[in-house]
Design a protein around this motif. Structure first.
Motif, PDB file in Angstrom:
ATOM      1  N   LEU A   1      15.656   0.393   2.542  1.00 37.59           N
ATOM      2  CA  LEU A   1      15.775  -0.116   3.913  1.00 37.59           C
ATOM      3  C   LEU A   1      16.041   1.005   4.919  1.00 37.59           C
ATOM      4  N   THR A   2      16.999   1.877   4.597  1.00 37.74           N
ATOM      5  CA  THR A   2      17.428   2.895   5.554  1.00 37.74           C
ATOM      6  C   THR A   2      16.272   3.792   5.996  1.00 37.74           C
ATOM      7  N   LEU A   3      15.537   4.315   5.003  1.00 39.50           N
ATOM      8  CA  LEU A   3      14.484   5.280   5.304  1.00 39.50           C
ATOM      9  C   LEU A   3      13.411   4.668   6.213  1.00 39.50           C
ATOM     10  N   PRO A   4      12.852   3.497   5.894  1.00 36.95           N
ATOM     11  CA  PRO A   4      11.848   2.892   6.780  1.00 36.95           C
ATOM     12  C   PRO A   4      12.403   2.572   8.170  1.00 36.95           C
ATOM     13  N   LEU A   5      13.675   2.243   8.241  1.00 33.89           N
ATOM     14  CA  LEU A   5      14.273   1.978   9.552  1.00 33.89           C
ATOM     15  C   LEU A   5      14.148   3.207  10.443  1.00 33.89           C
ATOM     16  N   LEU A   6      14.261   4.389   9.826  1.00 40.67           N
ATOM     17  CA  LEU A   6      14.247   5.627  10.585  1.00 40.67           C
ATOM     18  C   LEU A   6      12.845   6.148  10.845  1.00 40.67           C
ATOM     19  N   ILE A   7      11.926   5.894   9.953  1.00 37.15           N
ATOM     20  CA  ILE A   7      10.611   6.531  10.091  1.00 37.15           C
ATOM     21  C   ILE A   7       9.500   5.550  10.474  1.00 37.15           C
TER      22      ILE A   7
ATOM     23  N   GLY B   1       7.789   9.570   2.627  1.00 40.46           N
ATOM     24  CA  GLY B   1       9.235   9.341   2.615  1.00 40.46           C
ATOM     25  C   GLY B   1       9.712   8.775   1.288  1.00 40.46           C
ATOM     26  N   PHE B   2       9.016   7.770   0.818  1.00 39.21           N
ATOM     27  CA  PHE B   2       9.397   7.164  -0.468  1.00 39.21           C
ATOM     28  C   PHE B   2       9.288   8.183  -1.605  1.00 39.21           C
ATOM     29  N   THR B   3       8.192   8.968  -1.570  1.00 42.09           N
ATOM     30  CA  THR B   3       7.961   9.943  -2.635  1.00 42.09           C
ATOM     31  C   THR B   3       9.093  10.961  -2.699  1.00 42.09           C
ATOM     32  N   LEU B   4       9.569  11.341  -1.530  1.00 42.45           N
ATOM     33  CA  LEU B   4      10.657  12.309  -1.452  1.00 42.45           C
ATOM     34  C   LEU B   4      11.833  11.873  -2.323  1.00 42.45           C
ATOM     35  N   PHE B   5      12.046  10.574  -2.363  1.00 39.40           N
ATOM     36  CA  PHE B   5      13.198  10.075  -3.111  1.00 39.40           C
ATOM     37  C   PHE B   5      12.873   9.751  -4.569  1.00 39.40           C
ATOM     38  N   SER B   6      11.649   9.308  -4.836  1.00 35.75           N
ATOM     39  CA  SER B   6      11.330   8.918  -6.215  1.00 35.75           C
ATOM     40  C   SER B   6      10.888  10.108  -7.062  1.00 35.75           C
ATOM     41  N   LEU B   7      10.392  11.166  -6.395  1.00 33.17           N
ATOM     42  CA  LEU B   7       9.880  12.319  -7.140  1.00 33.17           C
ATOM     43  C   LEU B   7      10.913  12.959  -8.070  1.00 33.17           C
TER      44      LEU B   7
ATOM     45  N   VAL C   1       0.828  -1.211   0.000  1.00 35.54           N
ATOM     46  CA  VAL C   1       0.000   0.000   0.000  1.00 35.54           C
ATOM     47  C   VAL C   1       0.861   1.259   0.000  1.00 35.54           C
ATOM     48  N   SER C   2       1.882   1.293   0.864  1.00 29.42           N
ATOM     49  CA  SER C   2       2.688   2.521   0.935  1.00 29.42           C
ATOM     50  C   SER C   2       3.475   2.721  -0.365  1.00 29.42           C
ATOM     51  N   THR C   3       3.934   1.618  -0.952  1.00 28.79           N
ATOM     52  CA  THR C   3       4.667   1.732  -2.212  1.00 28.79           C
ATOM     53  C   THR C   3       3.765   2.257  -3.318  1.00 28.79           C
ATOM     54  N   LEU C   4       2.571   1.677  -3.437  1.00 29.86           N
ATOM     55  CA  LEU C   4       1.650   2.126  -4.486  1.00 29.86           C
ATOM     56  C   LEU C   4       1.239   3.583  -4.260  1.00 29.86           C
ATOM     57  N   LEU C   5       1.032   3.931  -2.987  1.00 31.25           N
ATOM     58  CA  LEU C   5       0.700   5.326  -2.679  1.00 31.25           C
ATOM     59  C   LEU C   5       1.812   6.251  -3.157  1.00 31.25           C
ATOM     60  N   SER C   6       3.059   5.884  -2.866  1.00 36.18           N
ATOM     61  CA  SER C   6       4.170   6.766  -3.241  1.00 36.18           C
ATOM     62  C   SER C   6       4.320   6.820  -4.759  1.00 36.18           C
ATOM     63  N   VAL C   7       4.066   5.696  -5.445  1.00 35.13           N
ATOM     64  CA  VAL C   7       4.100   5.712  -6.911  1.00 35.13           C
ATOM     65  C   VAL C   7       3.043   6.680  -7.429  1.00 35.13           C
ATOM     66  N   GLY C   8       1.856   6.596  -6.848  1.00 35.76           N
ATOM     67  CA  GLY C   8       0.745   7.462  -7.274  1.00 35.76           C
ATOM     68  C   GLY C   8       1.054   8.928  -7.027  1.00 35.76           C
TER      69      GLY C   8
ATOM     70  N   ILE D   1       7.695   2.380 -12.543  1.00 39.40           N
ATOM     71  CA  ILE D   1       8.486   1.190 -12.214  1.00 39.40           C
ATOM     72  C   ILE D   1       9.664   1.566 -11.321  1.00 39.40           C
ATOM     73  N   PHE D   2      10.309   2.679 -11.682  1.00 40.78           N
ATOM     74  CA  PHE D   2      11.439   3.101 -10.852  1.00 40.78           C
ATOM     75  C   PHE D   2      10.972   3.418  -9.435  1.00 40.78           C
ATOM     76  N   SER D   3       9.904   4.213  -9.326  1.00 40.82           N
ATOM     77  CA  SER D   3       9.414   4.602  -8.006  1.00 40.82           C
ATOM     78  C   SER D   3       9.052   3.367  -7.199  1.00 40.82           C
ATOM     79  N   PHE D   4       8.408   2.417  -7.870  1.00 41.36           N
ATOM     80  CA  PHE D   4       7.994   1.181  -7.209  1.00 41.36           C
ATOM     81  C   PHE D   4       9.207   0.436  -6.668  1.00 41.36           C
ATOM     82  N   LEU D   5      10.188   0.230  -7.535  1.00 42.98           N
ATOM     83  CA  LEU D   5      11.360  -0.548  -7.132  1.00 42.98           C
ATOM     84  C   LEU D   5      12.114   0.132  -6.009  1.00 42.98           C
ATOM     85  N   PHE D   6      12.198   1.457  -6.091  1.00 39.92           N
ATOM     86  CA  PHE D   6      12.910   2.182  -5.052  1.00 39.92           C
ATOM     87  C   PHE D   6      12.232   1.961  -3.706  1.00 39.92           C
ATOM     88  N   ALA D   7      10.905   2.212  -3.676  1.00 44.96           N
ATOM     89  CA  ALA D   7      10.176   2.117  -2.418  1.00 44.96           C
ATOM     90  C   ALA D   7      10.198   0.681  -1.897  1.00 44.96           C
TER      91      ALA D   7
END
Lengths: 285, 366
Positions: A223-229, A157-163, A82-89, A213-219
């Motif tokens: 590992l690091t980001l979810p560990l922190l947040i 968090g994921f979006t911050l990096f894939s955007l 869910v969080s990955t798809l949300l960030s892709v969206g 696809i890139f955003s999906f794979l990244f999210a």
């Protein structure tokens, strides 16, 4: 004539061999993971039989089954999906109009090119540091926003990096689509927005698919980001990381296999949009 | 169909003047051409009419409507782009039906109209193809079809033929001319190709540096070019120019071209004295208005012996390049003339076809 034919035959033969070779390099490790997830332990850790055979000799669903039932893995898997798809969206929803504006607003003027370069540099800055430097302040902000350890927090968090990446991909995509296409649609009766939706977006499908696809794979793999947040609700990557300490090769293969399936489904659905001929025939130089 | 009027249109891009005081009145059912070199502002004018650019000042009327505030889609105009801009994800049928679908016409009516357009452009068999499956000429027809199907107030065409190969361009040129006459269309056609402008248009506006330099019929522009620039732009090959000075001898007026002087009518001399900024002028004559022959011309006819620089046979005619002083002058003559490089040949001008331009303003004096 024969000479020509035999040469082109040779060339296409060599090309086919090359494709098979590349495909083998990519697919073989995936196959080994899938195989190891479903065979009895001795077959993995025992002395390899000679001659080595790719066909599994034993079969068991024990590893996958125990993972899916005993641990918190299933809820973790859902959280990740869910969080990955949300960030892709979110990433596509923001990057697409932003990239369009970067390419189109201001026409072909110097000011526009300069402004675009400036904005892109800023967008990419967040990608110039390791995740941890961005992750710690982000964690602080998310705690204040009460989004720490939530699906939305992860998605942001994921979006911050894939955007930034999506932005760059979509920018090159829109640069490849001539503005005349939109203008033709506007002359034909659409508003600027209508023309964008009806005429510019369909040929931009390959770029959107690539960005997605890139955003999906990244999210999916981060590992690091979810560990922190996150703390209690951890995504699959963190789960895997914890789980792998002390897991057997078979258990590791099983969790890798479970991670692999959603990625394969997602990329399989999107890969049919990755066709370069989407724009062909639209215009002539 | 309707007429199109531009009143005092100005447009700048930064410091670049694209349109300066453009005033045009394109009549109903007229084939009108905007002609000029690249960067002269002709495409900007077209885009302003379409509503794709907003003029800094000025008014645009289509029919009786002031359309300044209307978006392109509400202006009831159709446009054909240089690169065709076909919708790549739609079939030929859907491409042509697109403007009708936007206008929310009933399905049956759309089908009838699209069939009519397909038939008119003779591309019925292509209706289910995608643009990428078409040749350049076919894509061009689809682009025209998409414009024609709407039956708009005016057609705006931006260099529609420049991406076709030479032979196809020749064919589409006459086809388009006939097509737009048959449907009695108001057409505004932008081109940098003077042959297209001359052959297709009823009237031509020659543009340069954002301004309209001359607006006339093709014949008017050919025979009475308002400036040296236009005279040197129109015609293939264009007009020859020679620097000259007005002189007088025995009560007759001459232009001294260096190697020789040529007599000019008294009226021309009068006009030069009246209008020219100095006695220095530019003498202009079209290649077909120079007569050359090997046989000596009778003494009473003014003629000069010139050396042949090079000979260019074109089949139906012969281009002879002559040395006159420092200049090379092109002469269009009968292909039966047998001349060679270095030969001397008797040359004279058709006195009723000479032009004189001011050396400073480069405007036509006579």
């Amino acid at each position: 004539m024969i000479h020509l034919k035999s040469r082109s035959f040779l060339r296409s033969g060599a090309f086919a061999l090359l494709v098979i070779g590349i495909a083998f390099i990519i697919v073989f490790p995936l196959y080994v993971v899938a195989k190891n997830a479903f065979v009895e332990d001795p077959e993995i850790t025992g002395r390899p039989a000679w001659p080595w055979s790719p066909i599994p000799k034993t079969f068991t669903t024990e590893w996958v089954y125990s993972l899916l039932t005993e641990s918190k893995l299933l809820s973790s898997l859902m959280l990740t999906i869910v969080s990955t798809l949300l960030s892709v969206g979110i990433s596509l929803l923001l990057a697409t109009p932003a990239a369009w504006a970067l390419v189109r607003v201001g026409g072909k003027t110097k000011t526009r090119f300069r402004a675009t370069g400036f904005i892109l540099t800023f967008a990419v800055i967040s990608r110039m540091f390791p995740s941890i430097t961005v992750g710690i302040p982000l964690a602080v902000i998310l705690v204040r926003l009460m989004l720490h350890d939530t699906i939305w927090g992860l998605a942001i968090g994921f979006t911050l990096f894939s955007l930034p990446y999506s932005l760059i991909v979509m920018k090159s995509q829109f640069e490849a689509i001539p503005p005349e296409l939109e203008e033709a649609a506007m002359v034909d009766g659409y508003s600027r927005f209508g023309a964008f939706i009806r005429v510019t977006l369909p040929p931009a499908a390959p770029g959107m698919a690539a960005a997605a696809i890139f955003s999906f794979l990244f999210a999916w793999g981060e590992l690091t980001l979810p560990l922190l947040i996150t703390s209690a609700n951890q995504p699959l990557s963190v789960m895997t990381w914890r789980y792998l300490r002390g897991a057997t090769m078979a258990q590791g293969s099983a969790i890798a296999f479970i991670q692999l399936i959603p990625v394969l489904i997602f990329t399989y659905i999107l890969q049919r949009f990755l066709k370069p001929e989407y724009l062909a025939g639209a215009f002539k130089y | 169909m309707a007429d199109v009027r531009l009143v005092n249109v100005n447009k700048k891009f930064g410091s670049v003047v694209a349109n300066e005081d453009v005033n045009l009145h394109i009549k109903d059912a007229e084939f009108f051409t905007l002609l000029g070199p690249s960067g002269c502002g002709k495409t900007t004018t077209l885009r302003i009419i379409a509503g794709l650019e907003t003029p800094d000042t000025g008014e645009i009327y289509i029919g009786d409507r002031l359309v300044n505030e209307l978006p392109p889609g509400k202006r009831n105009i159709a446009m054909v782009f240089q690169n065709y801009a076909l919708y790549p994800h739609m079939t030929v049928f859907d491409n042509i039906a697109f403007p009708l679908k936007v206008a929310k016409l009933p399905q049956t009516e759309i089908a009838i109209k699209v069939k009519w357009a397909l038939d008119l452009l003779r591309i019925e068999e292509l209706e289910n193809r995608k643009p990428r499956q078409l040749s350049g000429g076919q894509q061009q027809r689809v682009a025209v079809g998409r414009a024609v199907v709407r039956q708009p107030d005016a057609f705006l065409l931006d260099e529609p033929l420049s991406n076709l190969d030479a032979l196809l361009r020749l064919r589409m040129r006459s086809e388009l001319k006939r097509l737009f006459r048959d449907i009695k269309a108001t057409v505004i056609y932008v081109t940098h190709d003077q042959v297209e402008a001359m052959t297709m248009a009823k009237r031509i506006a020659v543009m340069r540096y954002g301004k309209i330099e001359q607006l006339a019929t093709p014949q008017g522009i050919y025979h009475c070019p308002r400036t040296r620039f236009i005279a040197g732009f129109i015609g293939s090959p264009p007009m020859n120019f020679l620097d000259g000075t007005l002189t007088e001898k025995n009560g007759k007026s001459y232009i001294d071209l260096g190697p020789f002087s040529t007599e000019i009518p008294p009226k021309a001399a009068e006009l030069i004295k009246e209008k020219a900024t100095s006695s220095k002028v530019i003498f202009g004559i079209r290649p077909e208005d120079i007569i050359i022959q090997k046989k000596k011309v009778p003494k009473q006819v003014e003629s000069y012996l010139c050396e042949v620089y090079v000979v260019e046979p074109l089949g139906s005619e012969l281009l002879v390049n002559l040395n006159i002083g420092e200049n090379i002058v092109k002469v269009k003559t009968d292909p039966s003339l047998d001349v060679n490089i270095g030969e001397k040949i008797w040359t004279r001008f058709r006195k009723d076809k000479i032009h004189v331009f001011d050396s400073k303003t480069e405007e036509l004096i006579f």
